[in-house]
Design an enzyme around this catalytic site. Sequence first.
Site, short mmCIF file in Angstrom:
data_model
loop_
_atom_site.label_atom_id
_atom_site.label_comp_id
_atom_site.label_asym_id
_atom_site.label_seq_id
_atom_site.Cartn_x
_atom_site.Cartn_y
_atom_site.Cartn_z
CG HIS A 147 20.60 -10.28 11.71
ND1 HIS A 147 19.63 -9.38 11.32
CD2 HIS A 147 20.82 -11.08 10.64
CE1 HIS A 147 19.27 -9.64 10.07
NE2 HIS A 147 19.98 -10.67 9.64
CG ASP A 150 26.06 -15.25 7.73
OD1 ASP A 150 25.40 -15.28 8.78
OD2 ASP A 150 25.92 -16.09 6.82
CG ASP A 175 38.63 -7.60 13.59
OD1 ASP A 175 37.63 -7.24 12.93
OD2 ASP A 175 38.69 -8.69 14.20
N GLY A 222 23.47 -7.20 12.10
CA GLY A 222 23.10 -7.07 13.50
C GLY A 222 23.97 -6.04 14.20
#
Length: 397
Positions: free
Chosen positions: A45, A15, A313, A19
């Site tokens: 993904h 995770d 972020d 992707g």
Amino acid sequence: MSAGHVAVVDLGYGDAGKGRVVDTLCGTGPVRAVLRFNGGAQAAHNVVAPDGRHHTFAQFGSGTFHGVPTHLTRFVVVDPLALAAEAAALGNPFHLLTVDADALLVTPWHRAANRVRERQRGAARHGSCGMGIGQAMEYSLGHADAPRAGSFTRASLAAVRDRLTAAYGPLDAPPLDDVYEAFTAFARTVSIVDSGYTRRLLREGRCVFEGAQGVLLDEWRGFHPYTTWSTTTFDNVAELCDSFQRLGVVRTYTTRHGAGPLVTEAPLALPEPHNGRGEWQGAFRVGHFDAVAHRYAVAVAGGVDALAITHLDAPGRCPDLRICTSYDTTDRLTPGPFRDLAHQSALTGLLMAARPGRLHRPESFAADISDLLGAPVALESWGATGTCRSGELSSAR
């Protein structure tokens, strides 16, 4: 990024954003194909396109939005039923998909037996996804007639049903005839190719190898028994390709979906839009960036040429986020001999008892993580659809 083949491997518990990284690589230069080299339908993904399209890629490669073909190599465990559902969600792009004839198939009986087994573990669950991937791998070790993409029969499917039912009791699965019909439709629809197809793809252009799960879940290098039945390092890629660049993917914070150690787990305000509580895996967990575990991942993966750092972020959204450089018991996890599960179990015990030691908040998470893991940053991303900046990879194996 340079024009060579690239292997994308998650250095955590999965995770981390594979992707997003594969989608970026496929969108910023010509890519002949995305090759999946481990795992199966339990992969998840997430890719969100700038126009708002979102798909959680499982067996189709994460370059599909760009029209890049996917090849499932012999190391992938293919679930024909899950594949049909995913294809339907994508508009049935079967023209973009090829499958190695030697790839194992997951049957509904594998899936059902997997769930019975995990349920029997009670509070000691391993964190299985309940998709039957490991069950299919285990079954293949003892049965030469295990169904494969290019060589399944009604008799071999019946054998799976009968053997697993004898071992686990009545299993929640469709009738044999229905399964055989669905698998036959899969074989008619998908291009099943021989073992030489991978080499042909590699000769025809740049390829991206898309891994599943993460190095810390590796079947031999992860923290036993909270692992996956899959080689999540670069080892499978090395068997398929002579020369490739090793790109390690990390988040700015550490996550884990399901049971198992997560030393830096903390109640951080980092909501997860695409990873919820799984019926089988349980909760999606978050924690500070664990440099100790990630340094171990780099070591057992044989090193990386560069890093892709995602979720940059997150530090701005979460003032409490820190980087952990030591545990209260140690600052280094020592790799053991290959396939030494006793050593891996001992590491699991160490992590289960450990607590974060040194924690700090750097001015630049990307620069600090790069220094701690000893590799340059080749790709940075912010948010699901925000800026994704790629640099250069400088070396290849």
